[in-house]
Scaffold this active site. Structure first.
Site, short mmCIF file in Angstrom:
data_model
loop_
_atom_site.label_atom_id
_atom_site.label_comp_id
_atom_site.label_asym_id
_atom_site.label_seq_id
_atom_site.Cartn_x
_atom_site.Cartn_y
_atom_site.Cartn_z
N HIS A 59 35.35 -17.82 26.51
CA HIS A 59 33.98 -18.31 26.28
C HIS A 59 33.50 -18.16 24.84
O HIS A 59 32.47 -18.71 24.47
CB HIS A 59 33.01 -17.59 27.21
CG HIS A 59 32.70 -16.19 26.77
ND1 HIS A 59 31.69 -15.89 25.87
CD2 HIS A 59 33.26 -15.00 27.06
CE1 HIS A 59 31.65 -14.60 25.66
NE2 HIS A 59 32.60 -14.02 26.36
N1 UDP Z 1 31.85 -12.50 34.87
C1 UDP Z 1 31.45 -12.95 36.11
N2 UDP Z 1 31.88 -14.19 36.52
C2 UDP Z 1 32.69 -14.99 35.77
C3 UDP Z 1 33.10 -14.50 34.50
C4 UDP Z 1 32.66 -13.26 34.07
O1 UDP Z 1 30.74 -12.25 36.82
O2 UDP Z 1 33.03 -16.10 36.20
C5 UDP Z 1 31.39 -11.19 34.41
C6 UDP Z 1 32.51 -10.22 34.05
O3 UDP Z 1 32.96 -9.53 35.19
C7 UDP Z 1 31.83 -9.32 33.04
C8 UDP Z 1 30.84 -10.23 32.36
O4 UDP Z 1 30.67 -11.36 33.21
O5 UDP Z 1 31.11 -8.29 33.67
C9 UDP Z 1 31.37 -10.64 31.02
O6 UDP Z 1 30.55 -11.59 30.47
P1 UDP Z 1 31.00 -12.54 29.30
O7 UDP Z 1 32.47 -12.63 29.30
O8 UDP Z 1 30.21 -13.80 29.47
O9 UDP Z 1 30.43 -11.82 28.01
P2 UDP Z 1 30.97 -10.64 27.07
O10 UDP Z 1 31.35 -9.49 27.95
O11 UDP Z 1 32.12 -11.18 26.28
O12 UDP Z 1 29.81 -10.32 26.21
#
Ligand code: UDP
Length: 358
Positions: free
Chosen positions: A204
């Site tokens: 993402h």
């Molecule tokens: N997540 C979710 N569903 C999905 C993809 C990710 O619930 O289809 C959750 C994942 O388990 C984690 C969080 O979203 O807790 C991560 O978010 P993201 O990857 O958008 O952001 P980052 O952590 O990189 O800031």
């Protein structure tokens, strides 16, 4: 004490779920503490936003600003709310535009800021998140660090006052929300998967999600893995794929990659636990991979969660097809990590913000 929590993106809903619970528990014990949630509207699809409020029982936001990801719009919309409400604390999480918009607006109005997930650094200045983190940390009154590395990063920048290593609220969330074994099996069955016979992938980050050659290289690697790959596609990445025929052809030709829409957190925790390995550019998922004892291959050149690499749970593979393919083949060392706390980080944070005698 009145707290306004400013959130807007998926990972912030998950972190806020456990902290909001801790605040409500304090209030039940007679501590004068009230939280109101402001949702900037950065993420707005049901499966990126409302689903998390329902699944994790997060209180309905008092304000929903529908700003999308535009920081200036967010600041303009947050300001009148903070001016009229005058909270004692503005609570922000992580490193998104909603984080910085909340922090800058609170700072302009002399309202103290508490930053949860403070001190993280990738040392990659081209990441918008790195700018958001650095500025938010500078403006914050309380800095809650999930790791010792984060504390050290702040020290190097001369920030030592009100810096607390409280562990990671995402570990609290994993312990609280991982479903029971029978529900885990039902989730696997729903997706037609067998435990430890599939890989889980997410992509993402702007630098990859908007980069056709990086996405092609990743898809090629996923297509060659020895197990099927479940890929819940973030709307940002889906947009690039929809606009590019080469990427669509790559995905259509691959028997191995299964695209699905983003899933809820409960489903995600079960999938993470039963995956053979996780391939991701997500910060949160690198840690959750460790929490669920699943090896991780990070599709970036650097990580804010260096402990997971040092302990042998996580391997950096960038966006190079060959490196990604090889990364899954080598054994992982898998040492324990103590930094993330004992699952009670949220309570610790709230006790610091609102000691009984304050
Ligand atoms: N997540 C979710 N569903 C999905 C993809 C990710 O619930 O289809 C959750 C994942 O388990 C984690 C969080 O979203 O807790 C991560 O978010 P993201 O990857 O958008 O952001 P980052 O952590 O990189 O800031």
């Amino acid at each position: 004490m009145k707290i306004i929590t400013v959130i807007g993106a998926r990972p912030q809903f998950i972190k806020a779920a456990v902290v909001s619970r801790a605040i409500r528990q304090m209030a039940l014990h007679g501590i004068d503490m009230q939280e109101f949630i402001l949702h900037t509207g950065q993420h707005y699809d049901d499966n990126m936003s409302d689903l998390f409020f329902r699944q994790l029982a997060i209180p309905v936001p008092r304000w929903h600003l529908n700003c999308g990801n535009n920081m200036e719009e967010m600041k303009a919309a947050i300001r009148p709310v903070l001016e009229s409400e005058r909270p004692d604390i503005v609570l922000v999480y992580g490193d998104t535009n909603s984080t910085l918009a909340g922090a800058e607006t609170a700072h302009a109005l002399y309202i103290p800021i508490a930053h949860i997930e403070a001190g993280l650094r990738s040392f990659n200045d081209s990441m918008p998140e790195e700018h958001n983190r650095i500025v938010t940390d500078r403006l914050s009154t309380w800095l809650f660090c999930p790791t010792r590395t984060a504390v050290e990063n702040l020290k190097r920048e001369g920030i030592t006052r009100n810096v607390f290593h409280t562990g990671d609220v995402m570990y609290d969330a994993t312990l609280l929300f991982t479903p029971e074994e029978d529900q885990q099996q039902a989730i696997l069955q729903h997706f037609g998967l067998t435990s430890k016979h599939f890989a889980l992938a997410t992509i993402h980050r702007a630098s990859t999600a908007e980069n056709i050659s990086a996405l092609s290289a990743i898809f090629e690697a996923l297509a060659q893995l020895p197990v099927p790959v479940l890929l819940p596609l973030h709307p940002h990445t889906a947009k690039t794929v929809q606009q590019n025929k080469i990427l669509q052809d790559l995905l259509n030709l691959s028997q191995n990659i299964r695209l699905i829409r983003p899933v809820g957190y409960i489903e995600m925790l079960a999938l993470e636990k039963h995956a053979l390995y996780i391939l991701t550019d997500s910060g949160g998922m690198q840690k959750e991979a460790y929490f669920q004892h699943t090896p991780c291959i990070t599709l970036r050149e650097e990580t804010e969660w260096i402990e997971t690499v040092d302990a042998g749970w996580n391997r950096l593979a960038g966006t190079d097809t060959e490196r990604i393919r090889k990364a899954v083949e080598l054994p992982f060392a898998k040492q324990p990590i103590t930094d993330f706390g004992d699952g009670r980080s949220a309570q610790q944070i709230i006790q610091i913000l609102c000691p009984n005698d304050r």
